[in-house]
Design a protein around this motif. Structure first.
Motif, PDB file in Angstrom:
ATOM      1  N   ASN A 282       0.770  -1.204  -0.303  1.00  9.46           N
ATOM      2  CA  ASN A 282      -0.408  -0.352   0.443  1.00  9.46           C
ATOM      3  C   ASN A 282       0.511   1.426  -0.510  1.00  9.46           C
ATOM      4  O   ASN A 282       0.434   2.461  -0.862  1.00  9.46           O
ATOM      5  CB  ASN A 282      -0.157  -0.116   1.145  1.00  9.46           C
ATOM      6  CG  ASN A 282      -1.854  -0.399   0.789  1.00  9.46           C
ATOM      7  OD1 ASN A 282      -2.655  -1.709   0.102  1.00  9.46           O
ATOM      8  ND2 ASN A 282      -2.314  -1.254   2.402  1.00  9.46           N
ATOM      9  N   THR A 283       2.404   1.145   0.341  1.00 11.32           N
ATOM     10  CA  THR A 283       2.849   2.214  -0.036  1.00 11.32           C
ATOM     11  C   THR A 283       4.757   1.473   0.539  1.00 11.32           C
ATOM     12  O   THR A 283       4.313   0.495   1.354  1.00 11.32           O
ATOM     13  CB  THR A 283       2.166   3.526   1.199  1.00 11.32           C
ATOM     14  OG1 THR A 283       3.222   4.476   1.147  1.00 11.32           O
ATOM     15  CG2 THR A 283       2.773   2.608   2.777  1.00 11.32           C
ATOM     16  N   ALA A 284       5.578   3.112   0.218  1.00 12.55           N
ATOM     17  CA  ALA A 284       6.553   2.151   0.908  1.00 12.55           C
ATOM     18  C   ALA A 284       6.923   1.605   1.929  1.00 12.55           C
ATOM     19  O   ALA A 284       6.853   2.187   2.843  1.00 12.55           O
ATOM     20  CB  ALA A 284       7.723   3.198   0.588  1.00 12.55           C
ATOM     21  N   GLY A 285       7.784   0.148   2.386  1.00 13.75           N
ATOM     22  CA  GLY A 285       8.025   0.149   3.354  1.00 13.75           C
ATOM     23  C   GLY A 285       6.886  -0.589   4.188  1.00 13.75           C
ATOM     24  O   GLY A 285       7.495  -1.230   5.355  1.00 13.75           O
ATOM     25  N   THR A 286       5.840  -1.122   3.356  1.00 16.84           N
ATOM     26  CA  THR A 286       4.810  -1.732   3.737  1.00 16.84           C
ATOM     27  C   THR A 286       4.423  -3.457   2.662  1.00 16.84           C
ATOM     28  O   THR A 286       4.392  -2.274   1.825  1.00 16.84           O
ATOM     29  CB  THR A 286       3.678  -1.542   4.403  1.00 16.84           C
ATOM     30  OG1 THR A 286       2.858  -0.870   2.793  1.00 16.84           O
ATOM     31  CG2 THR A 286       3.836  -0.437   5.186  1.00 16.84           C
ATOM     32  N   THR A 287       4.585  -3.934   2.986  1.00 17.19           N
ATOM     33  CA  THR A 287       3.875  -5.422   1.829  1.00 17.19           C
ATOM     34  C   THR A 287       3.026  -6.335   2.723  1.00 17.19           C
ATOM     35  O   THR A 287       2.324  -5.999   3.927  1.00 17.19           O
ATOM     36  CB  THR A 287       5.198  -5.512   2.038  1.00 17.19           C
ATOM     37  OG1 THR A 287       5.400  -6.863   2.854  1.00 17.19           O
ATOM     38  CG2 THR A 287       5.691  -5.421   1.123  1.00 17.19           C
TER      39      THR A 287
ATOM     40  N   ALA B 211      11.691  -1.244  -1.060  1.00 16.68           N
ATOM     41  CA  ALA B 211      12.653   0.004  -0.250  1.00 16.68           C
ATOM     42  C   ALA B 211      11.849   1.364  -0.541  1.00 16.68           C
ATOM     43  O   ALA B 211      12.869   1.929  -0.275  1.00 16.68           O
ATOM     44  CB  ALA B 211      13.442  -0.683  -0.854  1.00 16.68           C
ATOM     45  N   ASN B 212      10.962   1.461  -1.908  1.00 14.41           N
ATOM     46  CA  ASN B 212      11.516   3.107  -2.395  1.00 14.41           C
ATOM     47  C   ASN B 212       9.537   2.714  -3.097  1.00 14.41           C
ATOM     48  O   ASN B 212       9.301   1.185  -3.577  1.00 14.41           O
ATOM     49  CB  ASN B 212      11.729   3.529  -3.342  1.00 14.41           C
ATOM     50  CG  ASN B 212      12.112   1.800  -3.959  1.00 14.41           C
ATOM     51  OD1 ASN B 212      11.499   2.242  -5.284  1.00 14.41           O
ATOM     52  ND2 ASN B 212      14.366   2.410  -4.484  1.00 14.41           N
ATOM     53  N   THR B 213       9.121   4.135  -3.643  1.00 14.62           N
ATOM     54  CA  THR B 213       8.073   4.036  -4.358  1.00 14.62           C
ATOM     55  C   THR B 213       8.519   3.577  -5.526  1.00 14.62           C
ATOM     56  O   THR B 213       7.190   2.782  -5.765  1.00 14.62           O
ATOM     57  CB  THR B 213       7.624   5.992  -4.370  1.00 14.62           C
ATOM     58  OG1 THR B 213       7.208   6.089  -2.908  1.00 14.62           O
ATOM     59  CG2 THR B 213       6.453   5.628  -4.810  1.00 14.62           C
TER      60      THR B 213
END
Lengths: 112, 109
Positions: free
Chosen positions: A50-55, A69-71
Motif C-alpha cells: 500500500n505504500t513504500a516500506g509495507t507489504t 524499499a522505495n515508491t
C-alpha cells in the motif's frame, strides 16, 4: 512515457533456481501489486504494497516474497522455483486503494 | 467464499451491440471494475461503478445493481479491434480486487 516496466519479458527457468522479477513505475503511485494469470482463472493476487516500506500477502503468496524499499520499485522473488509457478506475472500500481490499477506488460515465466 | 462469474466466451457481429454479464458474491463491496485485455497484452482499465446505475463512456457503458450482485458491460457499434477478453473485478471489504476469469469476445465481420 509514464507507466510500469517489467523485466524480463519472458524467462525459462530450471526448477529449484532463484528468480527475481523486476517492476518499476514512474507514476509515483503509492500502491503496487503482483498478480499471476493462468489459463481459465482470474488474476490472482500474490503480494501487494500500500505504500513504500509495507507489504502484505494476497490470495496465493506461498513460494513468493516481495520488498518495497522505495515508491518506484516492487520486485517479486521466487526463492526456489517449482513447475506450478509457470504463469504470466503482472505487476500493477494505483494511486489509491479504490482507484484503477495500471498494469505492466507482464513476464511470461516457464519453470521446467 | 468469494466468487465472480462471467461467461467464458461470446460471439458478436461487427457493428452490433453486445452485453457481457458479471455476477458476484464477495465479502463486502467497494466498487466494480471492467478491464479489457487483448491476447498477449496487459489488462487496461475501462470503467468503474460504485453506485447503482449506468455509466456511459463513448461506445462502452457499464451498469451496476448492488442489491442483485450484478453488473454488465455494454459495447455498441462493435469494431474488429474490440475482439479481446473482458475482465470483471470487484473490490472487497479489504480493498483487494477479486477477478473473474474473463469473457473472450469474438467479433465476426
Amino acid at each position: 512515457i509514464a507507466g510500469i516496466t517489467q523485466a524480463p519479458t519472458s524467462q525459462i527457468l530450471a526448477a529449484g533456481r532463484r528468480m527475481t522479477l523486476r517492476c518499476t513505475q514512474d507514476m509515483r503511485h503509492n500502491a503496487m501489486y503482483w498478480y499471476r494469470q493462468d489459463l481459465g482463472l482470474g488474476l490472482r493476487l500474490i503480494h501487494y504494497s500500500n505504500t513504500a516500506g509495507t507489504t502484505g500477502k494476497g490470495e496465493v503468496p506461498d513460494g513468493y516474497s516481495v520488498s518495497r524499499a522505495n515508491t518506484d520499485d516492487f520486485p517479486l522473488t521466487l526463492a526456489s522455483a517449482v513447475p506450478s509457478q509457470t504463469s504470466v506475472y503482472f505487476c500493477a500500481s494505483s494511486s489509491g486503494s479504490n482507484q484503477p490499477q495500471h498494469f505492466g506488460d507482464g513476464t511470461r515465466l516457464s519453470i521446467l | 467464499g468469494q466468487n465472480i462469474d462471467q461467461p467464458t466466451e461470446m460471439t458478436a457481429t461487427e457493428g452490433a451491440i453486445v452485453q457481457i454479464n458479471c455476477t458476484y458474491q464477495t465479502s463486502g463491496f467497494n466498487g466494480l471494475f471492467w478491464y479489457q485485455q487483448h491476447a498477449g497484452e496487459a489488462p487496461t482499465f475501462l470503467s468503474y461503478n460504485v453506485l447503482d446505475g449506468l455509466e456511459e463512456k463513448g461506445r462502452f457503458s457499464s451498469f451496476l445493481s448492488r442489491s442483485k450482485g450484478y453488473s454488465y458491460l455494454l459495447l455498441k457499434e462493435l469494431q474488429m479491434k474490440d475482439s479481446a477478453s473482458y475482465l470483471c473485478a470487484v473490490m472487497d471489504s479489504n480493498y483487494q480486487l477479486i477477478w473473474g476469469a474473463g469473457t473472450k469476445l469474438i467479433i465476426k465481420p
